[in-house]
Design a protein around this motif. Structure first.
Motif, PDB file in Angstrom:
ATOM      1  N   GLU A   1      -4.821  -1.880   3.106  1.00 43.92           N
ATOM      2  CA  GLU A   1      -6.080  -2.578   3.368  1.00 43.92           C
ATOM      3  C   GLU A   1      -6.763  -2.933   2.041  1.00 43.92           C
ATOM      4  O   GLU A   1      -7.333  -4.022   1.900  1.00 43.92           O
ATOM      5  CB  GLU A   1      -6.997  -1.693   4.215  1.00 43.92           C
ATOM      6  N   ARG A   2      -6.670  -2.029   1.082  1.00 44.60           N
ATOM      7  CA  ARG A   2      -7.216  -2.303  -0.249  1.00 44.60           C
ATOM      8  C   ARG A   2      -6.463  -3.469  -0.897  1.00 44.60           C
ATOM      9  O   ARG A   2      -7.070  -4.343  -1.527  1.00 44.60           O
ATOM     10  CB  ARG A   2      -7.085  -1.064  -1.133  1.00 44.60           C
TER      11      ARG A   2
ATOM     12  N   ALA B   1      -7.912   6.754  -4.960  1.00 45.19           N
ATOM     13  CA  ALA B   1      -7.280   5.425  -4.948  1.00 45.19           C
ATOM     14  C   ALA B   1      -6.967   4.966  -6.365  1.00 45.19           C
ATOM     15  O   ALA B   1      -7.777   5.137  -7.276  1.00 45.19           O
ATOM     16  CB  ALA B   1      -8.186   4.409  -4.259  1.00 45.19           C
TER      17      ALA B   1
ATOM     18  N   ALA C   1      -4.415   2.157   1.854  1.00 42.18           N
ATOM     19  CA  ALA C   1      -4.009   1.488   0.623  1.00 42.18           C
ATOM     20  C   ALA C   1      -3.664   0.023   0.855  1.00 42.18           C
ATOM     21  O   ALA C   1      -4.042  -0.843   0.054  1.00 42.18           O
ATOM     22  CB  ALA C   1      -2.810   2.219   0.008  1.00 42.18           C
TER      23      ALA C   1
ATOM     24  N   SER D   1      -5.177   1.536  -8.520  1.00 42.09           N
ATOM     25  CA  SER D   1      -4.654   0.171  -8.486  1.00 42.09           C
ATOM     26  C   SER D   1      -3.419   0.076  -9.373  1.00 42.09           C
ATOM     27  O   SER D   1      -3.431   0.531 -10.515  1.00 42.09           O
ATOM     28  CB  SER D   1      -5.722  -0.820  -8.977  1.00 42.09           C
TER      29      SER D   1
ATOM     30  N   GLY E   1      -7.550  -6.721   0.492  1.00 41.13           N
ATOM     31  CA  GLY E   1      -8.843  -7.140  -0.042  1.00 41.13           C
ATOM     32  C   GLY E   1      -8.745  -7.697  -1.449  1.00 41.13           C
ATOM     33  O   GLY E   1      -9.611  -8.452  -1.891  1.00 41.13           O
TER      34      GLY E   1
ATOM     35  N   GLY F   1       0.833  -1.200   0.000  1.00 39.89           N
ATOM     36  CA  GLY F   1       0.000   0.000   0.000  1.00 39.89           C
ATOM     37  C   GLY F   1       0.861   1.240   0.000  1.00 39.89           C
ATOM     38  O   GLY F   1       1.817   1.336   0.770  1.00 39.89           O
TER      39      GLY F   1
ATOM     40  N   PHE G   1      -1.947  -0.821  -4.111  1.00 41.73           N
ATOM     41  CA  PHE G   1      -2.877   0.312  -4.199  1.00 41.73           C
ATOM     42  C   PHE G   1      -2.171   1.582  -3.743  1.00 41.73           C
ATOM     43  O   PHE G   1      -1.305   1.541  -2.859  1.00 41.73           O
ATOM     44  CB  PHE G   1      -4.124   0.062  -3.355  1.00 41.73           C
TER      45      PHE G   1
END
Length: 436
Positions: free
Chosen positions: A322-323, A341, A320, A343, A326, A303, A333
């Motif tokens: 955490e994204r 945000a 980020a 990717s 996921g 992140g 991220f």
């Protein structure tokens, strides 16, 4: 040097006379104390990219003396710094025509003009009240169009359609002079040059701010890779952390970043936005993840957080990562300063860098399958040494070491740092098996 570097550095690339004029005008501007101009004059347009390359490492932005120089520089790829150019417009046409009438005796209603857009020429002639019936225009569209300028002017003059040629290109003017064609060089006005310098200064200021902006990168072991229990007795965990730290340092060193352990399974990398941007192709690919996967055979969650302060960047990095968690570590991220945000996909290996996948029925592959079947595929079980392999396969330790070496060569295992033994003898050499 520190005093000079504190100013915004603007490179000026173009023919010698225009570069000299821009530098002279820049020195007289009220804002001159905030910037410095680095002249890079060329003898011919073909030297544009070379001249820029020589000063690129010491400037924050570049000002080209015209669109031709700018387009020639960008033909070879993306420019290393933000760039602008002195626009070609009808503003410089007035003084050129007046000079031609007073000193050269040309007829402004019978001339050929290059580079300037026809609409700008029409507007200028309408303002001075001269008809355009005998005025011929060849607009600049791309660098290749300049090759036709000399023939355009010379043909019209030889046919008696014009009394002189007006050009913005120095090399075109020289060739026309050699061909005995009356020629006037249109130069940008002082006002136009001042505006161009101010624009370049703004670009350089933005570039400098971006370079110094803080970027925080959080790298965490993916959940599937983490050990089921932690503690000083979990040697596999300690070995993996040491190897991960080493892998991160190798890439961070190239961007002048720092790497510090954050929690049990994560590291924080601190860098500038400019350095991180270069390392990720302008934030188009994920940093660190590909290298860690190649070096260690494990997935990491990455992140990136940007911000004007360390606190802002850190907050964004937490969001980020955490994204990334996921997304099952399939991409990194980035959370920008404005909270947007993005990717970032994993970097794809170039064809020459690809590692051939072992055949499913290869001897090494079968050995790996037997080991995983007996030991399991948990994180701790995937760390073995010659003694464990010898016991599982029923072979001598020497043969087990050869088996492990074959697995490494096939890309099915990687060596961890040796572990010193409490007893005399060689350190224990652990390996991590790579699941297929």
């Amino acid at each position: 040097m520190d005093r000079l570097r504190s100013k915004i550095a603007i490179g000026v690339v173009g023919p010698h006379d225009l570069v000299e004029q821009i530098v002279h005008i820049g020195a007289s501007l009220p804002s001159a104390a905030s910037f410095r101009l680095v002249g890079a004059p060329h003898a011919g347009e073909h030297e544009t990219r070379e001249k820029l390359a020589k000063i690129a490492g010491s400037i924050d932005a570049v000002l080209f003396t015209g669109p031709l120089q700018h387009d020639l520089a960008t033909q070879s790829g993306e420019l290393p710094v933000p760039a602008t150019f002195v626009p070609v417009s009808g503003a410089g046409l007035y003084s050129c025509l007046l000079r031609g009438v007073l000193s050269e005796g040309i007829d402004p209603a019978r001339v050929s003009i290059d580079s300037i857009a026809r609409t700008d020429v029409a507007e200028a002639y309408e303002e001075i009240g001269v008809p355009m019936d005998g005025v011929h225009v060849s607009e600049y569209r791309q660098p290749d169009s300049v090759r036709d300028f000399v023939g355009f002017h010379e043909r019209l003059y030889r046919e008696g359609a014009t009394t002189a040629a007006l050009t913005t290109v120095r090399t075109v003017a020289r060739k026309l002079e050699a061909a005995k064609v009356p020629v006037l060089r249109m130069m940008p006005t002082t006002h136009t040059l001042r505006l161009a310098i101010n624009t370049a200064t703004l670009l350089g200021t933005g570039s400098r701010l971006e370079e110094s902006q803080i970027a925080i990168v959080l790298v965490e072991l993916a959940a599937s890779t983490r050990p089921t229990h932690s503690g000083p007795g979990n040697y596999w965990q300690q070995e993996l952390k040491l190897s991960l730290h080493r892998s991160l340092l190798a890439e961070a060193r190239q961007m002048g970043a720092t790497v510090v352990p954050r929690e049990e399974n994560s590291y924080v990398i601190t860098a500038t936005v400019g350095a991180l941007s270069q390392a990720t192709d302008g934030f188009r690919v994920a940093p660190f993840a590909d290298r860690v996967r190649a070096d260690l055979g494990v997935a990491v969650e990455v992140g990136i957080g940007l911000g004007n302060t360390a606190r802002d960047a850190d907050t964004h990095a937490l969001i980020a990562v955490e994204r990334a968690r996921g997304a099952d570590a399939t991409a990194a991220f980035l959370i920008g300063s404005d909270g947007t945000a993005t990717s970032l996909p994993l970097r794809q290996r170039r064809r020459g860098d690809q590692v051939a996948e072992p055949e499913a029925d290869s001897k090494a592959g079968k050995v790996l399958d037997r080991l995983v079947q007996r030991l399991g595929d948990g994180p701790e079980a995937m760390v073995v040494d010659a003694e464990i392999v010898a016991e599982v396969l029923g072979v001598a330790p020497r043969s087990a070491r050869r088996v492990l070496q074959n697995l490494v060569e096939e890309g099915l295992a990687w060596a961890l740092p040796p572990v010193k033994s409490a007893q005399a003898g060689r350190p224990r050499q652990p390996y991590r098996l790579v699941s297929r």
